[in-house]
Write an enzyme that holds these catalytic residues in place. Structure first.
Site, PDB file in Angstrom:
ATOM      1  N   GLU A  89       0.831  -1.194   0.000  1.00 57.00           N
ATOM      2  CA  GLU A  89       0.000   0.000   0.000  1.00 57.00           C
ATOM      3  C   GLU A  89       0.874   1.256   0.000  1.00 57.00           C
ATOM      4  O   GLU A  89       1.885   1.328   0.694  1.00 57.00           O
ATOM      5  CB  GLU A  89      -0.869  -0.038   1.253  1.00 57.00           C
ATOM      6  N   LEU A  91       1.365   5.005   1.149  1.00 57.04           N
ATOM      7  CA  LEU A  91       0.889   5.917   2.182  1.00 57.04           C
ATOM      8  C   LEU A  91       1.635   7.239   2.080  1.00 57.04           C
ATOM      9  O   LEU A  91       2.841   7.266   1.818  1.00 57.04           O
ATOM     10  CB  LEU A  91       1.115   5.315   3.578  1.00 57.04           C
ATOM     11  N   ASP A 214      13.355  -3.798  14.057  1.00 60.07           N
ATOM     12  CA  ASP A 214      14.336  -2.848  13.506  1.00 60.07           C
ATOM     13  C   ASP A 214      13.778  -1.436  13.643  1.00 60.07           C
ATOM     14  O   ASP A 214      13.704  -0.672  12.681  1.00 60.07           O
ATOM     15  CB  ASP A 214      14.632  -3.184  12.043  1.00 60.07           C
TER      16      ASP A 214
END
Length: 307
Positions: A89, A91, A214
């Site tokens: 997706e 964003l 991370d």
């Protein structure tokens, strides 16, 4: 690449937009397709498929908790010869600034999600009204390999956190340093530190937490309505592990940590264990960026064996 993307995305429209993104490991680009905007990451390394499969699984696992926003992963596919592509997706992200406290709250909730499932199961042990979609994870590890940077991690399941972290996280990094640098001081320090590690975990109980894996400032951002995290290397581990790289790399601020610890207070021995978890980060950086990253790793090892 354009023909491959059109085929894999089942689109006639494929138009790049914005500036190229990504990090030091992979390149990234936004594309407009028949179905809308997507973000495409490309890596031409031999381990790219493993890395992106792990990232996709990590995003799916975090998304399932509903604790913190992540980009919705769409698919991973290979490219000719070597390399892979990951599609997710798109964003509209910007630097984290307004939602630091909320991110602290959401990361704490992410870390508590598995424990909450455990508590629900225990509370409903004598009831038939247990949510069948919930699954408590009682071990440390992950169901697929994930990569911290470009290094595949040993995420095979282990019932003991100290063993998992010592053998499957630290030892893996130490072995790479031994292979590439033959560092006698590190070899000596590790032989002493390895025996001490269990002492740092006395009198605490660790329930497996899903971690991003991370969480540095380059892997967090914000949208108009809240924070978002991305590029995970997830596994079920000790929640404190998550805070090491956030401390080292900065960018989160006191508000993030204060909010987090209001929800998950520091357990006895937290500061020493945080240094132990920082050691993993420094060793991983050494294995990625060379011996310029040796000094902080060795300094922490010296300190830990003297405590």
């Amino acid at each position: 690449m354009e023909a491959l993307l059109k085929k894999e995305l089942a689109t006639d429209t494929l138009r790049s937009f914005g500036t190229s993104g990504g990090g030091c490991i992979s390149s990234g680009q936004g594309y407009l397709t028949d179905s809308g905007k997507v973000f495409v990451k490309v890596n031409e390394g031999k381990q790219a498929g493993v890395m992106f499969d792990g990232e996709l699984a990590s995003l799916e696992a975090i998304q399932k908790t509903n604790a913190v926003r992540v980009p919705k992963p769409l698919k991973v596919f290979g490219i000719p010869d070597d390399g892979a592509v990951m599609v997710m997706e798109y964003l509209e992200m910007k630097n984290l600034s307004h939602y630091t406290a909320r991110l602290g709250e959401q990361i704490a909730n992410l870390h508590l999600h598995n424990e909450k499932i455990k508590n629900q199961f225990e509370a409903s042990a004598s009831s038939v009204h247990c949510d069948p979609t919930l699954e408590y994870v009682d071990r440390f590890g992950f169901h697929t390999t994930t990569c911290c940077g470009f290094i595949p991690q040993d995420t095979s399941w282990n019932t003991d956190w100290v063993s998992f972290f010592t053998r499957q996280k630290l030892q893996l990094q130490i072995d790479l340093i031994e292979r590439d640098y033959h560092d006698q001081e590190v070899r000596h320090l590790w032989s002493r530190l390895e025996r001490k590690i269990p002492q740092f975990f006395k009198d605490i109980s660790i329930i497996p937490s899903l971690v991003h894996g991370d969480l540095w400032h380059g892997n967090v951002a914000e949208l108009e309505d809240g924070p978002v995290i991305f590029d995970p290397a997830s596994f079920y581990g000790h929640s404190e592990f998550e805070l090491a790289i956030a401390n080292i790399c900065g960018g989160f601020g006191k508000t993030f940590f204060d909010t987090y610890h209001n929800i998950i207070p520091k357990a006895p021995g937290f500061s020493t264990r945080l240094d132990l978890y920082k050691l993993f980060i420094y060793l991983n950086h050494w294995n990625h960026f060379g011996s310029v990253r040796r000094p902080p790793a060795v300094d922490i090892m010296r300190s830990l064996v003297q405590d």
